[in-house]
Design an enzyme around this catalytic site. Structure first.
Site, short mmCIF file in Angstrom:
data_model
loop_
_atom_site.label_atom_id
_atom_site.label_comp_id
_atom_site.label_asym_id
_atom_site.label_seq_id
_atom_site.Cartn_x
_atom_site.Cartn_y
_atom_site.Cartn_z
N ASP A 109 -17.90 -17.36 9.49
CA ASP A 109 -18.13 -18.52 10.35
C ASP A 109 -18.71 -19.67 9.52
O ASP A 109 -19.37 -19.44 8.50
CB ASP A 109 -19.16 -18.18 11.44
N ARG A 140 -9.84 -20.80 9.90
CA ARG A 140 -9.97 -21.10 11.33
C ARG A 140 -10.39 -22.57 11.42
O ARG A 140 -11.38 -22.97 10.81
CB ARG A 140 -11.05 -20.24 11.98
N GLY A 157 -16.45 -28.14 15.38
CA GLY A 157 -17.80 -28.11 14.80
C GLY A 157 -18.85 -28.16 15.90
O GLY A 157 -18.72 -28.95 16.84
N ALA A 158 -19.87 -27.30 15.78
CA ALA A 158 -20.80 -27.09 16.89
C ALA A 158 -22.25 -27.49 16.57
O ALA A 158 -23.12 -27.28 17.39
CB ALA A 158 -20.77 -25.62 17.29
C1 LIG Z 1 -12.88 -18.96 18.27
C2 LIG Z 1 -13.86 -20.04 17.96
C3 LIG Z 1 -14.68 -19.91 16.85
C4 LIG Z 1 -15.57 -20.92 16.52
N1 LIG Z 1 -16.30 -20.83 15.35
C5 LIG Z 1 -17.08 -21.87 14.99
C6 LIG Z 1 -17.72 -21.91 13.72
O1 LIG Z 1 -17.60 -20.99 12.90
N2 LIG Z 1 -18.50 -22.97 13.41
C7 LIG Z 1 -18.66 -24.02 14.29
O2 LIG Z 1 -19.34 -24.99 13.95
N3 LIG Z 1 -18.08 -24.00 15.51
C8 LIG Z 1 -17.30 -22.97 15.88
N4 LIG Z 1 -16.68 -22.99 17.09
C9 LIG Z 1 -17.09 -23.99 18.12
C10 LIG Z 1 -16.31 -25.28 18.00
O3 LIG Z 1 -16.69 -25.94 16.81
C11 LIG Z 1 -16.58 -26.20 19.19
O4 LIG Z 1 -17.93 -26.50 19.26
C12 LIG Z 1 -16.14 -25.63 20.53
O5 LIG Z 1 -14.97 -24.87 20.41
C13 LIG Z 1 -15.85 -26.77 21.54
O6 LIG Z 1 -14.83 -27.57 21.06
P1 LIG Z 1 -13.35 -27.63 21.70
O7 LIG Z 1 -12.38 -27.62 20.58
O8 LIG Z 1 -13.18 -26.57 22.70
O9 LIG Z 1 -13.24 -29.09 22.32
P2 LIG Z 1 -14.16 -29.94 23.29
O10 LIG Z 1 -13.62 -31.32 23.24
O11 LIG Z 1 -15.61 -29.73 23.01
O12 LIG Z 1 -13.86 -29.29 24.69
C14 LIG Z 1 -12.57 -29.36 25.31
C15 LIG Z 1 -12.64 -28.67 26.65
O13 LIG Z 1 -12.89 -27.28 26.44
C16 LIG Z 1 -13.78 -26.77 27.42
N5 LIG Z 1 -15.03 -26.33 26.75
C17 LIG Z 1 -15.39 -26.56 25.49
N6 LIG Z 1 -16.58 -25.98 25.24
C18 LIG Z 1 -16.97 -25.40 26.38
C19 LIG Z 1 -18.12 -24.63 26.77
N7 LIG Z 1 -19.10 -24.37 25.92
N8 LIG Z 1 -18.19 -24.19 28.04
C20 LIG Z 1 -17.20 -24.43 28.93
N9 LIG Z 1 -16.09 -25.15 28.62
C21 LIG Z 1 -15.97 -25.62 27.37
C22 LIG Z 1 -14.02 -27.89 28.40
O14 LIG Z 1 -13.04 -27.79 29.41
C23 LIG Z 1 -13.79 -29.11 27.55
O15 LIG Z 1 -13.43 -30.23 28.31
C24 LIG Z 1 -15.72 -22.03 17.40
C25 LIG Z 1 -14.90 -22.16 18.52
C26 LIG Z 1 -13.97 -21.20 18.79
C27 LIG Z 1 -13.06 -21.40 19.97
#
Ligand SMILES: Cc1cc2nc3c(=O)[nH]c(=O)nc-3n(C[C@H](O)[C@H](O)[C@H](O)COP(=O)(O)OP(=O)(O)OC[C@H]3O[C@@H](n4cnc5c(N)ncnc54)[C@H](O)[C@@H]3O)c2cc1C
Length: 309
Positions: A130, A180, A184-185
């Site tokens: 990750d 992957r 970004g979180a």
């Molecule tokens: C399999 C996977 C692995 C990941 N690994 C990492 C990592 O190693 N490092 C890292 O920094 N980040 C990681 N992330 C998190 C990622 O960076 C985002 O913060 C997260 O996926 C939200 O972004 P999004 O692409 O869904 O888009 P966004 O624009 O944030 O969301 C789009 C839509 O998705 C839905 N959604 C998004 N998040 C949520 C939530 N928490 N609860 C409910 N609905 C939601 C909503 O409907 C929203 O309108 C990972 C995400 C996934 C899916």
């Protein structure tokens, strides 16, 4: 501002202690976490496999405080790989380097990672490293490159909010590394990350278009229908078949969209976190969506009412 405040709070040990021991908070958190033990995670993985979805198991934990914590985490990852094989699950593993002691001793972290990747390779399986906050990006990529030189059973994650990601994607593709892609979180300053969501999204699509034609099997991790639509369209136009990449989503999020992608014949992997150290992961999920915070606060209030009664 709310996102920044929540991400800041995710680093508070005092709040973590309170939330981890507070029943109503725990109930809300369990929407995003498969449970606190490996048995619960295995049950969740089995159910997801039956529903046509692959899994990545993540034993929650980051920034361990001492060597014993890092060794304990590594031992659990070894056990996870053995259990995946014994149960014949369609699952791999995701882990964080700070969980293996990156903050404490790089040699310790490297040694533990090598043992885990060797165990994964022995089972014909795969370790996804990750990506954490930007203080760790360069070291995570360096670790991954060193490990990839020894074994193909390892890959990492790139975040489209970072300016450096496009170059990192090109460098990692050159060594055949599976990536992957996510948005970004973490809480990042404008000196390293795009402050505007529109730019993060545009960069996501740009990097996705670099990854997919590379001939390497990558993961497109997002719940965003626009990113998913752009990926499907780009793959179709460029004759990239549905088994040459996978979509990835988080446990408990957009299960409707997960079902739809599987019905359409796309490969989908669900990231299934489990363990007792769920606080920072949970706070990042709250920060991503204000509706999650409202739900959490409503439960907190209900919990306090029943406590008082
Ligand atoms: C399999 C996977 C692995 C990941 N690994 C990492 C990592 O190693 N490092 C890292 O920094 N980040 C990681 N992330 C998190 C990622 O960076 C985002 O913060 C997260 O996926 C939200 O972004 P999004 O692409 O869904 O888009 P966004 O624009 O944030 O969301 C789009 C839509 O998705 C839905 N959604 C998004 N998040 C949520 C939530 N928490 N609860 C409910 N609905 C939601 C909503 O409907 C929203 O309108 C990972 C995400 C996934 C899916």
């Amino acid at each position: 501002m709310l996102r920044t405040a929540l991400l800041h709070m995710s680093e508070s040990p005092g709040l973590a202690r309170f939330v981890l021991h507070h029943g109503p908070s725990r109930r809300v958190a369990m929407r995003f976490v498969a449970g606190e033990g490996l048995d619960q995670a295995v049950s969740a993985a089995r159910a997801l496999n039956h529903a046509g979805r692959m899994v990545s198991l993540d034993y929650l934990g980051e920034n361990v405080a001492d060597e014993a914590g890092a060794r304990r985490a590594a031992g659990i990852y070894m056990a996870i790989f053995d259990r995946i094989a014994a149960e014949k699950l369609d699952a791999n593993v995701s882990l964080k380097l700070t969980q293996l002691g990156l903050d404490l001793d790089e040699a310790l972290c490297q040694g533990l990672l090598e043992e885990i990747v060797a165990r994964a390779a022995g089972h014909g399986n795969f370790v996804r490293i990750d990506m954490e906050g930007s203080a760790y990006t360069r070291r995570t990529i360096d670790f991954c490159k060193r490990m990839r030189a020894k074994s193909p059973a390892v890959g990492t994650v790139l975040q489209s909010y970072l300016y450096r990601t496009e170059q990192d994607a090109k460098d990692l593709i050159r060594i055949g590394c599976r990536i992957r892609l996510c948005k970004g979180a973490y809480k990042e300053p404008p000196s390293v990350a795009f402050p505007k969501k529109a730019d993060v999204d545009a960069n996501y699509i740009k990097v996705m278009q670099i990854l997919l034609p590379s001939g390497i099997y990558h993961g497109i991790a997002t719940h965003d229908p626009r990113m998913i639509g752009a990926t499907k369209e780009f793959a179709a136009k460029n004759n990239i078949s549905r088994d040459q990449f996978e979509f990835q989503m988080l446990y408990g999020i957009r299960t409707d969209l997960q079902e739809q992608l599987v019905r359409e014949g796309y490969r989908l992997r669900v990231y299934v976190p489990f363990g007792q150290d769920w606080f920072p992961y949970f706070m990042r999920r709250l920060a991503e969506r204000p509706a999650n915070l409202t739900f959490f606060l409503r439960n907190l209030f209900r919990g306090n009412q029943s406590h008082a009664a």
